[in-house]
Design an enzyme around this catalytic site. Structure first.
Site, short mmCIF file in Angstrom:
data_model
loop_
_atom_site.label_atom_id
_atom_site.label_comp_id
_atom_site.label_asym_id
_atom_site.label_seq_id
_atom_site.Cartn_x
_atom_site.Cartn_y
_atom_site.Cartn_z
N ASP A 90 0.82 -1.23 0.00
CA ASP A 90 0.00 0.00 0.00
C ASP A 90 0.84 1.27 0.00
O ASP A 90 0.43 2.30 0.52
CB ASP A 90 -0.95 0.04 1.23
CG ASP A 90 -1.74 -1.24 1.36
OD1 ASP A 90 -2.18 -1.76 0.33
OD2 ASP A 90 -1.91 -1.72 2.50
N LYS B 9 -0.24 4.07 -8.31
CA LYS B 9 -0.16 5.43 -8.86
C LYS B 9 1.16 5.63 -9.62
O LYS B 9 1.18 6.19 -10.72
CB LYS B 9 -0.25 6.47 -7.73
CG LYS B 9 0.06 7.84 -8.28
CD LYS B 9 0.31 8.92 -7.27
CE LYS B 9 1.12 10.01 -7.98
NZ LYS B 9 0.89 11.34 -7.51
N HIS C 159 -4.30 -2.07 -6.00
CA HIS C 159 -3.58 -0.84 -6.34
C HIS C 159 -4.61 0.21 -6.70
O HIS C 159 -5.42 0.00 -7.59
CB HIS C 159 -2.67 -1.07 -7.55
CG HIS C 159 -1.53 -1.98 -7.27
ND1 HIS C 159 -0.63 -2.35 -8.23
CD2 HIS C 159 -1.12 -2.56 -6.13
CE1 HIS C 159 0.28 -3.14 -7.68
NE2 HIS C 159 -0.01 -3.29 -6.41
N GLY D 203 -11.31 -3.30 2.65
CA GLY D 203 -11.90 -2.19 3.39
C GLY D 203 -11.47 -2.16 4.85
O GLY D 203 -11.89 -1.32 5.63
P1 GDP Z 1 -0.38 0.17 -3.75
O1 GDP Z 1 -0.97 -1.17 -3.51
O2 GDP Z 1 1.07 0.24 -3.38
O3 GDP Z 1 -0.63 0.66 -5.12
O4 GDP Z 1 -1.08 1.19 -2.76
P2 GDP Z 1 -2.66 1.40 -2.50
O5 GDP Z 1 -3.30 1.85 -3.72
O6 GDP Z 1 -3.21 0.21 -1.81
O7 GDP Z 1 -2.60 2.54 -1.39
C1 GDP Z 1 -2.05 3.78 -1.62
C2 GDP Z 1 -3.11 4.84 -1.31
O8 GDP Z 1 -2.49 6.11 -1.33
C3 GDP Z 1 -4.18 4.93 -2.37
O9 GDP Z 1 -5.39 5.32 -1.75
C4 GDP Z 1 -3.67 6.01 -3.32
O10 GDP Z 1 -4.72 6.66 -4.05
C5 GDP Z 1 -3.06 6.94 -2.33
N1 GDP Z 1 -1.95 7.77 -2.79
C6 GDP Z 1 -0.87 7.44 -3.57
N2 GDP Z 1 0.00 8.47 -3.61
C7 GDP Z 1 -0.54 9.46 -2.85
C8 GDP Z 1 -0.10 10.77 -2.46
O11 GDP Z 1 0.97 11.23 -2.82
N3 GDP Z 1 -0.91 11.47 -1.62
C9 GDP Z 1 -2.10 11.00 -1.16
N4 GDP Z 1 -2.82 11.76 -0.35
N5 GDP Z 1 -2.53 9.76 -1.49
C10 GDP Z 1 -1.76 9.02 -2.31
#
Ligand code: GDP
Length: 431
Positions: free
Chosen positions: A12, A17, A40, A303
């Site tokens: 996470d 992104k 993701h 969730g």
């Molecule tokens: P992943 O599994 O590594 O892709 O991560 P997740 O998607 O599970 O969790 C990362 C969370 O951080 C998501 O809700 C993204 O939309 C959010 N996110 C990613 N980069 C940023 C950031 O720079 N700022 C904020 N506020 N949220 C971010």
């Protein structure tokens, strides 16, 4: 060339992104391990998506998206994700699923949830997606590769054998109804038609693409701490989350892997069990959890509220080193804007000794965080893309972390959207 985008922590970190951002200038995006047990989050012009199985390149029509042989292939989940993209008007992505990927079978999901129920309070915190039984079967050589679904005699024989073994557990340990190989066969005949258009020889495709000079992104799931060898075993996942495994889970010769981008968040978060040294609790944690990510720190798949804590430089340095990181991306810097001061865990104290080395799992329970406190910046930096507009305290925070983890932080993210990103000068090439 190959660039891996992987997690330095517990997952996470915001890899989705960052992969979506780097995919802008890539040709191929590959998922090489894990299954639909983690998500993701991607926010772009089409909307907000939680991808569990599909690679994060699916929003670009020019990209080939690949499910590698190392992935736990849940056919129903994959197809329903494709449908949800279609419903959001995303053009049909180009997708190839490795003919060597193993299939996540209906009984893997059943066995995962039976076992979690049996363990009750002592459970591993599985998402009950069948991942641990799936990888156990693969290693035990009773898994089913997707290409084998198309050989009727072979499939029937395999299902007979598997059912015999599984039913011993299902009936006698879990006291549930036995599996019927014929019903399973009929189910898999339906599933094989759903996936048929996507199956291909992924390794051959990738080797050719690399010989032609194409750029390939390897997209990791979860992070170093969830790696079964180098993470917090047994509170880990069941496939290797390290970039090194990308070569195996995709079918790429290792000499192509030059560039490894480890993603880490400006604070810590973790789902599932396991000791988490810089974890915080109570109101302090609630506030960070609610402000975190794009919609609070709640699991993209389940969730579930994520556990949160201060940035752990001990775990992250280890996490980045084990990934072989050549550069780091720090995400969610904007989230910390509300704090007067910010703690960073710079060492662990274990049995009266201070260490910066990440220990083996059983020592973590006795590890106490040693903190350094830095001033906060107390102004909203959400969405800033110009480094010159960042308050000096925010830059000092990034600089401090960079020194602690020993890998250059080449970009940092100030919001969940694709282009809410700041590049350190000189701007790094996307590829
Ligand atoms: P992943 O599994 O590594 O892709 O991560 P997740 O998607 O599970 O969790 C990362 C969370 O951080 C998501 O809700 C993204 O939309 C959010 N996110 C990613 N980069 C940023 C950031 O720079 N700022 C904020 N506020 N949220 C971010």
């Amino acid at each position: 060339m190959v660039k891996a985008i992987v997690g330095a922590n517990w997952g996470d970190e915001g890899k989705g992104k960052i992969t979506d951002l780097f995919a802008e200038s890539a040709d191929v995006v590959v998922r090489f391990q894990g299954g639909a047990n983690a998500g993701h989050t991607i926010i772009n012009d089409y909307g907000r998506f939680a991808l569990h199985t599909l690679p994060s390149g699916v929003f670009y029509p020019n990209i080939t998206n690949i499910i590698g042989n190392g992935v736990a292939l849940d056919i129903h989940k994959l197809i329903s994700e494709l449908q949800s993209l279609e419903e959001s008007n995303v053009p049909k992505p180009h997708l190839i699923v490795s003919d060597r990927a193993h299939v996540l079978m209906p009984y893997h999901i059943l066995l995962d949830s039976y076992e979690e129920d049996r363990l009750a309070g002592k459970a591993y915190g599985s998402t009950k997606s069948g991942i641990a039984p799936f990888y156990s079967d693969k290693v035990s050589k009773i898994g089913i590769q997707v290409n084998e679904l198309y050989d009727d005699a072979l499939l029937k024989e395999r299902l007979e054998k598997v059912c015999e073994l599984k039913n011993a557990l299902i009936v006698h340990l879990y006291h549930k109804d036995p599996l019927d190989p014929n019903t399973l066969y009929e189910e898999m005949v339906l599933q094989r038609e759903l996936i048929r258009p996507y199956i291909g020889n992924v390794s051959a495709f990738l080797r050719k693409a690399l010989q032609e000079g194409k750029t390939v992104l390897l997209e990791g799931q979860l992070g170093t701490m969830k790696d079964p060898d180098f993470g917090i075993y047994p509170m880990t996942t069941s496939s290797n989350t390290l970039a090194a495994y990308g070569c195996i889970g995709a079918g790429i010769p290792p000499r192509y892997l030059k560039d490894i981008l480890a993603v880490t968040k400006a604070y810590s978060s973790s789902v599932g069990g396991g000791d988490f040294v810089s974890e915080i609790f109570g109101e302090e944690a609630d506030e960070l959890r609610i402000r975190g990510g794009d919609k609070g720190e709640f699991g993209a798949t389940t969730g579930r509220p994520r556990r949160v804590g201060w940035f752990d430089a001990v775990a992250t340095r280890y996490g980045a080193e084990m990934q072989g990181a050549t550069e780091v991306c720090l995400t969610c810097l904007d989230v910390l804007s509300y704090l007067d001061e910010i703690k960073i865990c710079t060492a662990y104290e274990i049995d009266g000794e201070t260490t910066k080395e990440f220990p083996v799992t059983h020592l973590l329970k006795d590890a106490k965080p040693v903190y350094t406190t830095l001033p906060g910046w107390k102004c909203d930096i959400h969405g800033i893309t110009d480094i010159n507009l960042l308050p000096k305290e925010a830059l000092a925070y990034v600089d401090f972390i960079e020194k602690e983890i020993g890998v250059p932080i080449k970009l940092f993210s100030t919001g969940p959207k694709r282009h809410e990103i700041i590049y350190r000068t000189p701007k790094i090439d996307l590829i």
